[in-house]
Write an enzyme that holds these catalytic residues in place. Structure first.
Site, PDB file in Angstrom:
ATOM      1  N   GLU A 221       9.782  -4.083  10.134  1.00 44.04           N
ATOM      2  CA  GLU A 221      10.172  -2.788   9.556  1.00 44.04           C
ATOM      3  C   GLU A 221      10.737  -1.872  10.643  1.00 44.04           C
ATOM      4  O   GLU A 221      10.081  -1.633  11.677  1.00 44.04           O
ATOM      5  CB  GLU A 221       8.954  -2.137   8.871  1.00 44.04           C
ATOM      6  CG  GLU A 221       9.304  -0.792   8.238  1.00 44.04           C
ATOM      7  CD  GLU A 221       8.261  -0.275   7.260  1.00 44.04           C
ATOM      8  OE1 GLU A 221       7.288  -1.001   6.942  1.00 44.04           O
ATOM      9  OE2 GLU A 221       8.426   0.879   6.795  1.00 44.04           O
TER      10      GLU A 221
ATOM     11  N   GLU B 196      -1.145  -5.510   8.900  1.00 44.05           N
ATOM     12  CA  GLU B 196      -0.195  -4.876   9.825  1.00 44.05           C
ATOM     13  C   GLU B 196      -0.611  -5.079  11.284  1.00 44.05           C
ATOM     14  O   GLU B 196      -1.798  -5.058  11.605  1.00 44.05           O
ATOM     15  CB  GLU B 196      -0.103  -3.365   9.532  1.00 44.05           C
ATOM     16  CG  GLU B 196       0.531  -3.073   8.185  1.00 44.05           C
ATOM     17  CD  GLU B 196       0.774  -1.592   7.951  1.00 44.05           C
ATOM     18  OE1 GLU B 196       0.513  -0.765   8.869  1.00 44.05           O
ATOM     19  OE2 GLU B 196       1.216  -1.244   6.844  1.00 44.05           O
TER      20      GLU B 196
ATOM     21  N   ASP C  79       0.842  -1.203   0.000  1.00 48.96           N
ATOM     22  CA  ASP C  79       0.000   0.000   0.000  1.00 48.96           C
ATOM     23  C   ASP C  79       0.879   1.256   0.000  1.00 48.96           C
ATOM     24  O   ASP C  79       0.373   2.375  -0.053  1.00 48.96           O
ATOM     25  CB  ASP C  79      -1.030  -0.005   1.135  1.00 48.96           C
ATOM     26  CG  ASP C  79      -0.397  -0.078   2.515  1.00 48.96           C
ATOM     27  OD1 ASP C  79       0.838  -0.195   2.603  1.00 48.96           O
ATOM     28  OD2 ASP C  79      -1.157  -0.016   3.505  1.00 48.96           O
ATOM     29  N   SER C  80       2.214   1.054  -0.005  1.00 52.49           N
ATOM     30  CA  SER C  80       3.117   2.173  -0.299  1.00 52.49           C
ATOM     31  C   SER C  80       2.777   2.757  -1.660  1.00 52.49           C
ATOM     32  O   SER C  80       3.166   3.889  -1.971  1.00 52.49           O
ATOM     33  CB  SER C  80       4.582   1.708  -0.260  1.00 52.49           C
ATOM     34  OG  SER C  80       4.765   0.544  -1.036  1.00 52.49           O
TER      35      SER C  80
ATOM     36  N   LYS D  50      -1.182  -9.236   3.073  1.00 58.65           N
ATOM     37  CA  LYS D  50      -0.387  -8.803   4.238  1.00 58.65           C
ATOM     38  C   LYS D  50      -1.249  -7.869   5.082  1.00 58.65           C
ATOM     39  O   LYS D  50      -1.957  -7.010   4.534  1.00 58.65           O
ATOM     40  CB  LYS D  50       0.897  -8.091   3.785  1.00 58.65           C
ATOM     41  CG  LYS D  50       1.728  -7.548   4.955  1.00 58.65           C
ATOM     42  CD  LYS D  50       3.159  -7.198   4.561  1.00 58.65           C
ATOM     43  CE  LYS D  50       3.321  -5.879   3.864  1.00 58.65           C
ATOM     44  NZ  LYS D  50       2.866  -4.707   4.643  1.00 58.65           N
TER      45      LYS D  50
HETATM   46  O1  KIV Z   1       3.632  -1.081   1.569  1.00 51.50           O
HETATM   47  C1  KIV Z   1       4.807  -1.485   1.527  1.00 51.50           C
HETATM   48  O2  KIV Z   1       5.564  -1.205   0.586  1.00 51.50           O
HETATM   49  C2  KIV Z   1       5.291  -2.285   2.647  1.00 51.50           C
HETATM   50  C3  KIV Z   1       6.762  -2.600   2.687  1.00 51.50           C
HETATM   51  C4  KIV Z   1       7.504  -1.407   3.165  1.00 51.50           C
HETATM   52  C5  KIV Z   1       7.051  -3.788   3.511  1.00 51.50           C
HETATM   53  O3  KIV Z   1       4.542  -2.665   3.492  1.00 51.50           O
END
Ligand code: KIV
Length: 287
Positions: free
Chosen positions: A190, A123, A52-53, A121
């Site tokens: 992280e 968090e 989600d980056s 994924k």
């Molecule tokens: O969203 C993302 O790119 C991430 C990575 C930094 C692990 O969660």
């Protein structure tokens, strides 16, 4: 270039634990579309994360929080078409797994069915533990994410390293063990102090994937735009830039713009001809 022989088809999810067992490092990178997914596949990357980056790197927001299901589904679908061999993991956006188990399962299943990803994924620990049990129970593989969890950066006091006191480090270890027990197949760490990540990695059977968590993790992940230098300005300290593509792309665009304005592009070889008799007929008919 990859030094490990690549599997013929999709990397089996269970192979990640095998890699940890054999002491072979896992390579993960983010990707957000068909070309970046394909390039990661060609380079022999093991896991592609549709992070989600993307909300920041691709969509121009100033945090990951605004990413929506529709944004992430579009990007994940395109990435999965390009990344055929690596495992493709999609980040569940903020708000899509916090409300209830049912909501989380519905959204995770959309990623698997509509976008064709292999896993999701999520968090944090705490309430996420229950969600993880529910998702795994519904048949969706889950990667966990501890330490600096960007979706809750405000609550963590900003984008800063986590687990720097004995008490917080112990909490991270407890959370990591709880996520493993809840059914996660791997865990992103992280911005965690190197010795804490090392202790967690040694305590878990599942692999840890570090970003700003030192070399003892079982694998590493970097954001595509960070490692390729696709923006200008300073990167976080955990980033190693392997290229300066932002500079190269801008220079190429400037050369293109100059060529269009000067008439140097397109040249004759960039155009199409037509048979002389057809051209004669066309000219006769239109004059
Ligand atoms: O969203 C993302 O790119 C991430 C990575 C930094 C692990 O969660």
């Amino acid at each position: 270039m990859s030094t490990r022989p690549l599997t013929a088809g999709k990397l089996p999810l269970t192979e990640l634990a095998e890699l940890k067992h054999r002491g072979e490092r896992i390579v993960m990178v983010t990707a957000y579309d068909y070309p970046s997914g394909r390039l990661a596949d060609d380079a022999g990357v093991d896991v592609v994360l549709v992070g989600d980056s993307a909300a920041m790197t691709v969509l121009g927001h100033d945090s990951t929080v605004p990413a929506t299901m529709e944004d992430m589904l579009l990007l994940a679908r395109a990435t999965a078409r390009g990344a055929v061999r690596p495992l493709v993991v999609a980040d569940m956006p903020f708000g899509t797994y916090q409300v209830s188990d049912e909501d989380a399962i519905r959204n995770a299943v959309r990623f698997v069915k509509e976008a064709g990803v292999d896993a999701v994924k999520v968090e944090g620990a705490g309430p996420t533990l229950h969600r993880t049990v529910a998702l795994v129970g519904a048949g969706v593989p889950v990667m966990g994410h501890l330490g600096l969890t960007p979706q809750s950066a405000t609550m963590l006091g900003g984008y800063r390293a986590q687990g720097r006191t004995a008490r917080r480090a112990q909490q991270l270890l407890d959370d990591a063990l709880a996520l493993e027990a809840a059914g996660c197949f791997a865990l992103v760490l992280e911005c965690v102090p190197t010795p804490v990540a090392e202790r967690i990695t040694g305590a878990l059977a599942i692999p840890t994937i570090g970003i700003g968590a030192g070399a003892a993790c079982d694998g590493q992940v970097l954001v595509f735009h960070d490692l390729l230098g696709l923006y200008e300005g300073r990167s976080p300290r955990f980033v190693k830039r392997y290229a300066e593509l932002g500079v190269e792309i801008r220079a190429a665009l400037e050369r293109y713009a100059a060529d269009v304005r000067s008439g140097a592009f397109p040249a004759e070889e960039h155009g199409y001809a037509m048979p002389q008799e057809e051209l004669t007929l066309f000219r006769a008919a239109t004059t």
